[in-house]
Design a protein around this motif. Sequence first.
Motif, short mmCIF file in Angstrom:
data_model
loop_
_atom_site.label_atom_id
_atom_site.label_comp_id
_atom_site.label_asym_id
_atom_site.label_seq_id
_atom_site.Cartn_x
_atom_site.Cartn_y
_atom_site.Cartn_z
N ASP A 87 -8.77 -70.72 -84.15
CA ASP A 87 -10.03 -72.29 -83.22
C ASP A 87 -9.71 -72.96 -81.60
O ASP A 87 -10.12 -72.88 -81.00
CB ASP A 87 -9.64 -73.62 -83.88
CG ASP A 87 -10.53 -75.45 -83.25
OD1 ASP A 87 -11.54 -73.98 -83.29
OD2 ASP A 87 -10.26 -75.90 -82.95
N GLN A 90 -10.75 -70.01 -79.94
CA GLN A 90 -12.49 -69.60 -80.00
C GLN A 90 -12.43 -70.73 -78.45
O GLN A 90 -13.50 -69.90 -78.07
CB GLN A 90 -12.73 -70.80 -81.11
CG GLN A 90 -13.98 -70.25 -81.20
CD GLN A 90 -15.46 -70.64 -82.21
OE1 GLN A 90 -14.43 -70.83 -83.26
NE2 GLN A 90 -16.34 -70.43 -82.32
N ARG A 91 -11.95 -72.08 -79.12
CA ARG A 91 -12.16 -72.99 -77.95
C ARG A 91 -11.96 -72.10 -76.21
O ARG A 91 -12.72 -73.85 -75.66
CB ARG A 91 -11.34 -73.98 -78.22
CG ARG A 91 -11.63 -75.31 -77.61
CD ARG A 91 -11.53 -76.76 -78.41
NE ARG A 91 -11.97 -77.60 -77.01
CZ ARG A 91 -11.92 -79.16 -77.67
NH1 ARG A 91 -12.11 -79.48 -78.93
NH2 ARG A 91 -13.14 -79.44 -76.49
N LEU A 140 -20.97 -74.54 -76.13
CA LEU A 140 -19.39 -75.13 -75.55
C LEU A 140 -20.31 -77.19 -75.76
O LEU A 140 -19.66 -77.90 -75.73
CB LEU A 140 -19.70 -76.16 -73.59
CG LEU A 140 -19.32 -73.95 -73.61
CD1 LEU A 140 -19.49 -73.53 -72.44
CD2 LEU A 140 -17.10 -74.48 -74.12
N TRP A 143 -18.92 -78.93 -79.58
CA TRP A 143 -17.40 -78.96 -79.14
C TRP A 143 -17.54 -80.22 -78.74
O TRP A 143 -16.88 -81.11 -78.73
CB TRP A 143 -16.29 -78.08 -78.05
CG TRP A 143 -15.85 -77.10 -78.88
CD1 TRP A 143 -15.19 -77.84 -80.20
CD2 TRP A 143 -15.57 -75.97 -78.94
NE1 TRP A 143 -14.63 -77.10 -80.32
CE2 TRP A 143 -14.51 -75.66 -80.45
CE3 TRP A 143 -16.02 -75.09 -78.22
CZ2 TRP A 143 -14.24 -74.47 -80.67
CZ3 TRP A 143 -15.89 -73.84 -78.93
CH2 TRP A 143 -15.55 -73.14 -79.78
N ALA A 153 -15.18 -77.71 -85.93
CA ALA A 153 -14.42 -76.47 -85.78
C ALA A 153 -15.05 -75.48 -86.29
O ALA A 153 -15.53 -74.76 -85.57
CB ALA A 153 -12.14 -76.80 -85.80
N GLU A 224 -4.69 -76.11 -74.50
CA GLU A 224 -5.47 -76.21 -75.64
C GLU A 224 -4.55 -76.97 -76.70
O GLU A 224 -4.54 -78.08 -77.48
CB GLU A 224 -6.72 -75.41 -76.03
CG GLU A 224 -7.18 -75.86 -77.12
CD GLU A 224 -8.47 -77.29 -76.66
OE1 GLU A 224 -8.54 -76.95 -75.61
OE2 GLU A 224 -8.57 -77.82 -78.02
#
Lengths: 246, 56
Positions: A87, A90-91, A140, A143, A153, A224
């Motif tokens: 995650d 990915q973020r 985006l 999220w 997530a 992150e």
Amino acid sequence: MLTRLANPGFFMRVSGLALAPLAAAAALLFALGLYLAFFASPADYQQGETVRIMYIHVPAAWLALFFYSIMAVSALGTLVWRHPLADVSQRAAAPIGAAFTLVCLVTGSLWGKPMWGTYWVWDARLTSVLVLFLMYCGVLALWRAVDDPGRAARAVAVLTLVGAVNIPIVKYSVEWWSTLHQGPSVFRMGGPTIDPSMLRPLLVMALAFTLFGTALHLAGMRTEILRRRVRSLTLLQAERLERAAA
Amino acid sequence: MMETGRHAVFIWSAYGLTCLVAFGLVLRAVLDHRAQTRALARLEAGSGPAGSGPRG
């Protein structure tokens, strides 16, 4: 072995060591690529000087697809293996991929106006890349819309995998449909059709973009991980304060 | 500097925008990292909630 390598603590150590050399290599390759693009390559016999836009447009397009592919693999990691770094990856990849897609779209338009006579046509390649950009924006936005990180997530992972259908469409659109956008000229059966004097700056710039994107991705993942530590500690502190008040 | 001809405005606009986006990505990465590092240091020192709150 893989689990140990993908451990956040181990990742922070290794990525901390790799970040500076990656950024330095990207900067050197950008300098070389720009020199080759502007001083050591000829104008194209059809495109003229506008061929120089290709040295940023094409790498940006490759990285737009590359980062969405990273997001799709990370989404699988989130849904199937529930790995915490998946995650995180990915973020960190989403804003970088969105930025490269934007660069690809705008530089393509700036090339299209003098060559095709228009900034935009609704041709399969252009439209599918626009859809890719909208997918990045959707991811985006999702999220930001979901407060609970676990739920966010999973939702984002599902949306990313749905959007991954678009990746082969972008790649093969120029072969499946009759498009104004030219067909593949680098990665194709029979080898590249580009003259080596133009292929060199293109490949050097592509490598520079890739190293730059990778450095940004690693830096984003590190931030992150820190953000998640901040969140955990904030929650712990709030719990402690609540208990003390009660 | 080489001559980019009558299409110079398109070529330099493309490179200018790319530089701007690249600079924006780097700036965002540096500022975000700095904010999270400071927030973490404050929390670990136990001096109250961080200024830069969690975002999802």
